[in-house]
Design an enzyme around this catalytic site. Structure first.
Site, mmCIF file in Angstrom:
data_model
loop_
_atom_site.group_PDB
_atom_site.id
_atom_site.type_symbol
_atom_site.label_atom_id
_atom_site.label_comp_id
_atom_site.label_asym_id
_atom_site.label_seq_id
_atom_site.Cartn_x
_atom_site.Cartn_y
_atom_site.Cartn_z
ATOM 1 N N ASP A 54 47.047 43.475 32.749
ATOM 2 C CA ASP A 54 46.295 42.639 33.278
ATOM 3 C C ASP A 54 46.985 41.505 33.962
ATOM 4 O O ASP A 54 48.111 40.839 33.402
ATOM 5 C CB ASP A 54 45.349 41.842 32.047
ATOM 6 C CG ASP A 54 43.985 41.153 32.472
ATOM 7 O OD1 ASP A 54 43.009 41.734 32.488
ATOM 8 O OD2 ASP A 54 44.146 40.296 33.475
ATOM 9 N N VAL A 94 53.097 47.840 40.377
ATOM 10 C CA VAL A 94 52.413 48.929 39.785
ATOM 11 C C VAL A 94 53.517 50.026 39.515
ATOM 12 O O VAL A 94 53.396 50.607 38.429
ATOM 13 C CB VAL A 94 51.210 49.376 40.615
ATOM 14 C CG1 VAL A 94 50.833 50.778 40.193
ATOM 15 C CG2 VAL A 94 50.163 48.551 40.735
ATOM 16 N N SER A 146 30.235 50.514 41.130
ATOM 17 C CA SER A 146 29.109 49.419 40.861
ATOM 18 C C SER A 146 27.857 49.900 41.640
ATOM 19 O O SER A 146 27.714 50.428 42.789
ATOM 20 C CB SER A 146 29.606 48.087 41.280
ATOM 21 O OG SER A 146 28.415 47.271 41.279
ATOM 22 N N TYR A 205 32.295 43.270 47.962
ATOM 23 C CA TYR A 205 32.384 44.170 46.774
ATOM 24 C C TYR A 205 31.996 45.328 46.791
ATOM 25 O O TYR A 205 32.291 46.330 46.403
ATOM 26 C CB TYR A 205 32.052 43.107 45.801
ATOM 27 C CG TYR A 205 31.925 43.496 44.266
ATOM 28 C CD1 TYR A 205 32.954 43.578 43.436
ATOM 29 C CD2 TYR A 205 30.471 44.289 43.807
ATOM 30 C CE1 TYR A 205 32.892 44.019 42.240
ATOM 31 C CE2 TYR A 205 30.673 44.522 42.325
ATOM 32 C CZ TYR A 205 31.673 44.597 41.509
ATOM 33 O OH TYR A 205 31.623 44.780 40.406
ATOM 34 N N GLY A 206 30.531 45.287 47.362
ATOM 35 C CA GLY A 206 29.971 46.567 47.700
ATOM 36 C C GLY A 206 30.630 47.748 48.474
ATOM 37 O O GLY A 206 30.779 48.665 48.255
ATOM 38 N N LYS A 214 33.329 49.010 46.318
ATOM 39 C CA LYS A 214 33.231 49.855 45.123
ATOM 40 C C LYS A 214 32.458 51.327 45.677
ATOM 41 O O LYS A 214 32.573 52.245 44.912
ATOM 42 C CB LYS A 214 31.820 49.135 44.336
ATOM 43 C CG LYS A 214 32.308 47.679 43.556
ATOM 44 C CD LYS A 214 33.607 48.543 42.459
ATOM 45 C CE LYS A 214 33.813 47.742 41.578
ATOM 46 N NZ LYS A 214 35.048 47.769 40.669
ATOM 47 N N ALA A 221 27.598 45.312 32.473
ATOM 48 C CA ALA A 221 27.635 44.554 30.886
ATOM 49 C C ALA A 221 27.942 43.167 31.111
ATOM 50 O O ALA A 221 28.208 42.603 32.087
ATOM 51 C CB ALA A 221 28.826 44.974 30.496
ATOM 52 N N ALA A 222 27.849 42.302 29.996
ATOM 53 C CA ALA A 222 27.886 40.998 29.984
ATOM 54 C C ALA A 222 29.448 40.670 29.913
ATOM 55 O O ALA A 222 29.940 41.077 28.769
ATOM 56 C CB ALA A 222 27.085 40.450 28.937
HETATM 57 P P1 NAD Z 1 36.416 40.715 33.878
HETATM 58 O O1 NAD Z 1 36.470 39.654 34.983
HETATM 59 O O2 NAD Z 1 35.796 40.280 32.361
HETATM 60 O O3 NAD Z 1 37.565 41.669 33.780
HETATM 61 C C1 NAD Z 1 38.492 41.950 34.996
HETATM 62 C C2 NAD Z 1 39.874 41.885 34.573
HETATM 63 O O4 NAD Z 1 40.731 42.351 35.784
HETATM 64 C C3 NAD Z 1 40.392 40.481 34.374
HETATM 65 O O5 NAD Z 1 40.877 40.455 32.800
HETATM 66 C C4 NAD Z 1 41.192 40.289 35.372
HETATM 67 O O6 NAD Z 1 42.292 39.207 35.021
HETATM 68 C C5 NAD Z 1 41.889 41.641 35.757
HETATM 69 N N1 NAD Z 1 42.318 41.570 37.318
HETATM 70 C C6 NAD Z 1 41.626 41.019 37.977
HETATM 71 N N2 NAD Z 1 42.472 41.297 39.340
HETATM 72 C C7 NAD Z 1 43.671 42.232 38.886
HETATM 73 C C8 NAD Z 1 44.763 42.390 39.502
HETATM 74 N N3 NAD Z 1 44.868 42.159 41.064
HETATM 75 N N4 NAD Z 1 45.697 43.047 38.835
HETATM 76 C C9 NAD Z 1 45.418 43.502 37.625
HETATM 77 N N5 NAD Z 1 44.461 42.804 36.931
HETATM 78 C C10 NAD Z 1 43.431 42.122 37.330
HETATM 79 O O7 NAD Z 1 35.342 41.783 34.575
HETATM 80 P P2 NAD Z 1 34.407 43.097 33.926
HETATM 81 O O8 NAD Z 1 33.153 42.933 34.179
HETATM 82 O O9 NAD Z 1 35.079 43.462 32.867
HETATM 83 O O10 NAD Z 1 34.740 44.032 35.040
HETATM 84 C C11 NAD Z 1 35.746 45.184 34.939
HETATM 85 C C12 NAD Z 1 35.618 46.132 35.998
HETATM 86 O O11 NAD Z 1 34.017 46.496 36.003
HETATM 87 C C13 NAD Z 1 35.593 45.720 37.368
HETATM 88 O O12 NAD Z 1 36.169 46.501 38.365
HETATM 89 C C14 NAD Z 1 34.160 45.034 38.076
HETATM 90 O O13 NAD Z 1 33.992 45.122 39.160
HETATM 91 C C15 NAD Z 1 33.326 46.452 37.627
HETATM 92 N N6 NAD Z 1 32.015 46.275 37.132
HETATM 93 C C16 NAD Z 1 31.468 45.339 36.338
HETATM 94 C C17 NAD Z 1 30.315 44.955 36.009
HETATM 95 C C18 NAD Z 1 29.430 44.311 35.190
HETATM 96 O O14 NAD Z 1 28.484 44.149 34.817
HETATM 97 N N7 NAD Z 1 30.206 43.531 34.203
HETATM 98 C C19 NAD Z 1 29.186 45.757 36.964
HETATM 99 C C20 NAD Z 1 29.691 46.771 37.932
HETATM 100 C C21 NAD Z 1 31.152 46.758 37.920
#
Ligand code: NAD
Length: 304
Positions: free
Chosen positions: A38, A80, A152, A165-166, A169, A197-198
Site C-alpha cells: 500500500d 514494484v 468495476s 475510472y470506467g 476498469k 462495498a462500503a
Molecule cells: P480504498 O480506497 O479503501 O483502498 C484502495 C487502496 O489502494 C488504498 O489503501 C490506497 O492507499 C491504495 N492505493 C491507491 N493507489 C495506490 C498505488 N498507486 N500504489 C499502491 N497502493 C495504492 O478503496 P476500495 O474500495 O477498497 O477499492 C479497492 C479496489 O476495488 C479498487 O481497485 C477500486 O477501484 C475497486 N472497486 C471498489 C468498489 C467499491 O464499491 N468499493 C467498486 C468497484 C471497484
C-alpha cells in the site's frame, strides 16, 4: 469443499484499506503468506504513508499469520520490482497476485483535466500491468499462478463522472482476456472481480444503513474463489452485499452481406439480424470472430 492457501504466497496491492485489507486478512487466515502492498495515499492518490500497510501486517501477525508490508506505488515499475524481489528473497515464490490498488478522480468529462485521466489510467491499468509483469516469469517458471484484476460495474456499464475510472476498469478486462490465452500452458489463471462495498472509496455516496449491508468481507468471499487451486479462468465475478453474479461478453451470430451489396444502407436493412441474440456466443479469442466471419463468406462463395 474447503479452500485453503497453505504454502501459498500472495501479493495484494492496495491492502492497507478497504477491500484489499479484507482480502489479505482472509488469505492469511487461510494459510497464505501475504505481502501487504500500500502506498498509503488519500482516495485521490495524493500523499503517502506506510501506516495502513503496517497496521494490517500487525493484525495478521497477531492472529498467528505471516505478512510483510511494502509501500510500492503500483504505477512505478521499479518500486514494484523491488517488492517482488523482496517477496522472492523472503518466501521464494509468488503464487497469487490480487491487483486491487485504486484511486478515484471523478469529474464529468467536460470538466476533467487530462492529468486526472492519465493518473487514474496509470494506477489502475499500468499498476495492474506492472505488478503482473513483475510476477509473470516467476509464475511461468513455477507452472502456477493465480491473478485477480479488480474491475468495476463503472467500466462495464458506465457511471456519470467516471470516464477515466470506467476506461481503466474496462482495460483490465482486456488485459485479462489475452493473459488467459498466454498463461494457460503454465497453469496461470486470470480472473476479474467487480466489487461493490462500503469503503472510503464509496462511503460518502451512500447512507450508513446501506453501507452496513455492503461489507468488504462479502466481496472477499468471492475474491478468494478466483485465486485458489481450482480457480476458474477468465471469469468476471461481480460481488456486493451478498449478491454474486457473473458478467459475460456475448456476440450475436450476425449476418453476411456479399461484397457487391455492402453499403451503410444494406447494413441498416440487416440491423435486426445483426442484433438478433438467438445464436449469440461467447468467443474464446479475437481469432474466433474472424473465423466466424470468414466461414460465412466462404459458405457464400462456395454456394455461388
Ligand atoms: P480504498 O480506497 O479503501 O483502498 C484502495 C487502496 O489502494 C488504498 O489503501 C490506497 O492507499 C491504495 N492505493 C491507491 N493507489 C495506490 C498505488 N498507486 N500504489 C499502491 N497502493 C495504492 O478503496 P476500495 O474500495 O477498497 O477499492 C479497492 C479496489 O476495488 C479498487 O481497485 C477500486 O477501484 C475497486 N472497486 C471498489 C468498489 C467499491 O464499491 N468499493 C467498486 C468497484 C471497484
Amino acid at each position: 469443499m474447503s479452500i485453503d492457501f497453505n504454502g501459498r504466497v500472495a501479493i495484494v496491492t492496495g491492502a492497507g484499506n478497504g477491500l484489499g485489507r479484507s482480502h489479505a486478512l482472509e488469505l492469511a487466515k487461510r494459510g497464505a503468506k501475504v505481502v501487504i502492498n500500500d502506498l498509503g495515499g488519500a482516495r485521490d492518490g495524493s500523499g503517502g504513508s506506510s501506516e495502513a500497510a503496517k497496521a494490517v501486517v500487525a493484525d495478521i501477525i497477531a492472529a498467528g499469520g505471516e505478512a510483510i508490508a511494502h509501500g510500492a506505488n503500483v504505477a512505478n515499475f521499479d518500486e514494484v520490482q523491488d517488492m517482488v524481489a523482496q517477496t522472492m528473497e523472503k518466501w521464494g515464490r509468488v503464487d497469487i497476485l490480487i491487483n486491487n490498488a485504486g484511486i478515484l478522480r471523478d469529474k464529468s468529462f467536460a470538466k476533467m483535466d487530462l492529468a486526472d485521466f492519465r493518473l487514474v489510467m496509470d494506477v489502475h491499468v499500468m499498476g495492474s500491468v506492472n505488478c503482473t509483469k513483475a510476477v509473470w516469469d516467476i509464475m511461468r517458471e513455477q507452472n502456477y499462478g493465480r491473478i485477480v484484476m479488480t474491475t468495476s460495474s463503472s467500466g462495464m456499464y458506465g457511471n456519470f463522472g467516471q470516464t477515466n475510472y470506467g476506461a481503466a476498469k474496462m482495460a483490465v478486462i482486456g488485459f485479462m482476456n489475452t493473459l488467459v490465452l498466454e498463461g494457460q500452458k503454465n497453469d496461470i489463471r486470470v480472473n476479474c472481480l467487480a466489487p461493490t462495498a462500503a469503503t472510503r472509496m464509496t462511503e460518502d455516496i451512500m447512507p450508513p444503513e446501506i453501507c452496513a449491508m455492503l461489507q468488504p468481507e462479502a466481496v472477499t468471499a468471492g475474491a478468494l474463489t478466483l485465486c485458489h487451486d481450482d480457480a476458474p479462468n477468465r471469469m468476471i465475478l461481480c460481488a456486493g452485499a451478498g449478491g454474486y453474479a457473473s458478467t459475460r461478453l456475448f456476440e450475436t451470430d450476425g449476418v453476411f452481406i456479399p461484397q457487391d451489396q455492402q453499403s451503410p444502407e444494406t447494413v441498416l436493412e440487416q440491423w435486426d439480424g445483426i442484433c438478433d441474440i438467438g445464436n449469440q456466443a461467447e468467443l474464446a479469442s479475437g481469432m474466433k470472430q474472424s473465423e466466424k466471419f470468414l466461414t460465412k463468406a466462404m459458405t457464400y462463395v462456395q454456394a455461388n
